[in-house]
Design a protein around this motif. Structure first.
Motif, PDB file in Angstrom:
ATOM      1  N   ILE A   1       0.845  -1.204   0.000  1.00 11.91           N
ATOM      2  CA  ILE A   1       0.000   0.000   0.000  1.00 11.91           C
ATOM      3  C   ILE A   1       0.873   1.245   0.000  1.00 11.91           C
ATOM      4  O   ILE A   1       1.859   1.325   0.741  1.00 11.91           O
ATOM      5  CB  ILE A   1      -0.913   0.032   1.235  1.00 11.91           C
ATOM      6  N   GLY A   2       0.500   2.190  -0.820  1.00 14.00           N
ATOM      7  CA  GLY A   2       1.223   3.454  -0.862  1.00 14.00           C
ATOM      8  C   GLY A   2       0.300   4.626  -0.600  1.00 14.00           C
ATOM      9  O   GLY A   2      -0.906   4.551  -0.856  1.00 14.00           O
ATOM     10  N   TRP A   3       0.859   5.674  -0.075  1.00 17.06           N
ATOM     11  CA  TRP A   3       0.150   6.948   0.089  1.00 17.06           C
ATOM     12  C   TRP A   3       0.809   7.985  -0.814  1.00 17.06           C
ATOM     13  O   TRP A   3       2.043   8.098  -0.851  1.00 17.06           O
ATOM     14  CB  TRP A   3       0.212   7.440   1.534  1.00 17.06           C
ATOM     15  N   PHE A   4      -0.026   8.721  -1.515  1.00 11.86           N
ATOM     16  CA  PHE A   4       0.414   9.800  -2.382  1.00 11.86           C
ATOM     17  C   PHE A   4      -0.368  11.049  -2.004  1.00 11.86           C
ATOM     18  O   PHE A   4      -1.412  10.961  -1.367  1.00 11.86           O
ATOM     19  CB  PHE A   4       0.170   9.454  -3.854  1.00 11.86           C
ATOM     20  N   ARG A   5       0.125  12.179  -2.410  1.00 13.55           N
ATOM     21  CA  ARG A   5      -0.624  13.411  -2.178  1.00 13.55           C
ATOM     22  C   ARG A   5      -0.462  14.334  -3.375  1.00 13.55           C
ATOM     23  O   ARG A   5       0.516  14.273  -4.111  1.00 13.55           O
ATOM     24  CB  ARG A   5      -0.170  14.108  -0.899  1.00 13.55           C
ATOM     25  N   GLN A   6      -1.462  15.182  -3.519  1.00 12.70           N
ATOM     26  CA  GLN A   6      -1.429  16.162  -4.593  1.00 12.70           C
ATOM     27  C   GLN A   6      -1.965  17.480  -4.081  1.00 12.70           C
ATOM     28  O   GLN A   6      -3.138  17.553  -3.679  1.00 12.70           O
ATOM     29  CB  GLN A   6      -2.232  15.694  -5.809  1.00 12.70           C
ATOM     30  N   ALA A   7      -1.109  18.467  -4.068  1.00 13.79           N
ATOM     31  CA  ALA A   7      -1.515  19.809  -3.679  1.00 13.79           C
ATOM     32  C   ALA A   7      -2.061  20.533  -4.896  1.00 13.79           C
ATOM     33  O   ALA A   7      -1.753  20.194  -6.030  1.00 13.79           O
ATOM     34  CB  ALA A   7      -0.333  20.561  -3.089  1.00 13.79           C
ATOM     35  N   SER A   8      -2.856  21.525  -4.636  1.00 15.42           N
ATOM     36  CA  SER A   8      -3.472  22.288  -5.720  1.00 15.42           C
ATOM     37  C   SER A   8      -2.398  22.875  -6.632  1.00 15.42           C
ATOM     38  O   SER A   8      -1.476  23.542  -6.169  1.00 15.42           O
ATOM     39  CB  SER A   8      -4.342  23.405  -5.137  1.00 15.42           C
ATOM     40  N   GLY A   9      -2.509  22.597  -7.917  1.00 13.26           N
ATOM     41  CA  GLY A   9      -1.573  23.152  -8.881  1.00 13.26           C
ATOM     42  C   GLY A   9      -0.236  22.446  -8.958  1.00 13.26           C
ATOM     43  O   GLY A   9       0.667  22.899  -9.674  1.00 13.26           O
TER      44      GLY A   9
END
Length: 127
Positions: free
Chosen positions: A33-41
């Motif tokens: 299992i992996g966690w990723f993130r995406q900030a606006s822009g």
């Protein structure tokens, strides 16, 4: 595999949150299992990952602040986030990999290693 991420919210800088990722549809213990993130822009980035045997990976930006763990009995992976800062504000996604550990383990930070993705949970950190 279906994934359900939860635990996001709004917190002040220095605070903590614990994200959960519940998986169904496949024997959980066989999934990395992996966690990723995406900030606006911004582009999506890897945060952390955990193998079927419990080996862990952390991005440099979160080392020492985040921990990851799994509870196979509950089909759940947890991402404990401490000392949060505004730079951690993003939508966080969990993903599952059915690749063999010998393959996944070479690049656990690479989105291409994951074949199932959950919906995101928003984390907002105010200064």
């Amino acid at each position: 595999v279906q994934l359900q991420a939860s635990g996001g919210g709004a917190v002040q800088a220095g605070g903590s949150l614990r994200l959960s990722c519940v998986a169904s549809g496949r024997t959980f213990s066989t999934l990395a299992i992996g966690w990723f993130r995406q900030a606006s822009g911004k582009d999506r980035e890897s945060v952390s990952a955990i193998s079927t045997s419990g080996s862990t990976y952390f991005a440099d930006s979160v080392k020492g602040r985040f921990t990851i763990s799994r509870d196979n009995a509950k089909n759940t992976v947890f991402l404990q986030m401490n000392s949060l800062g505004p730079e951690d504000t993003a939508t966080y996604y969990c993903a599952a990999s059915s690749y063999a550990g010998s393959v996944w383990g070479k690049t656990p930070w690479a989105p291409v290693m994951y074949d199932s993705w959950g919906q995101g949970t928003l984390v907002t950190v105010s200064s």
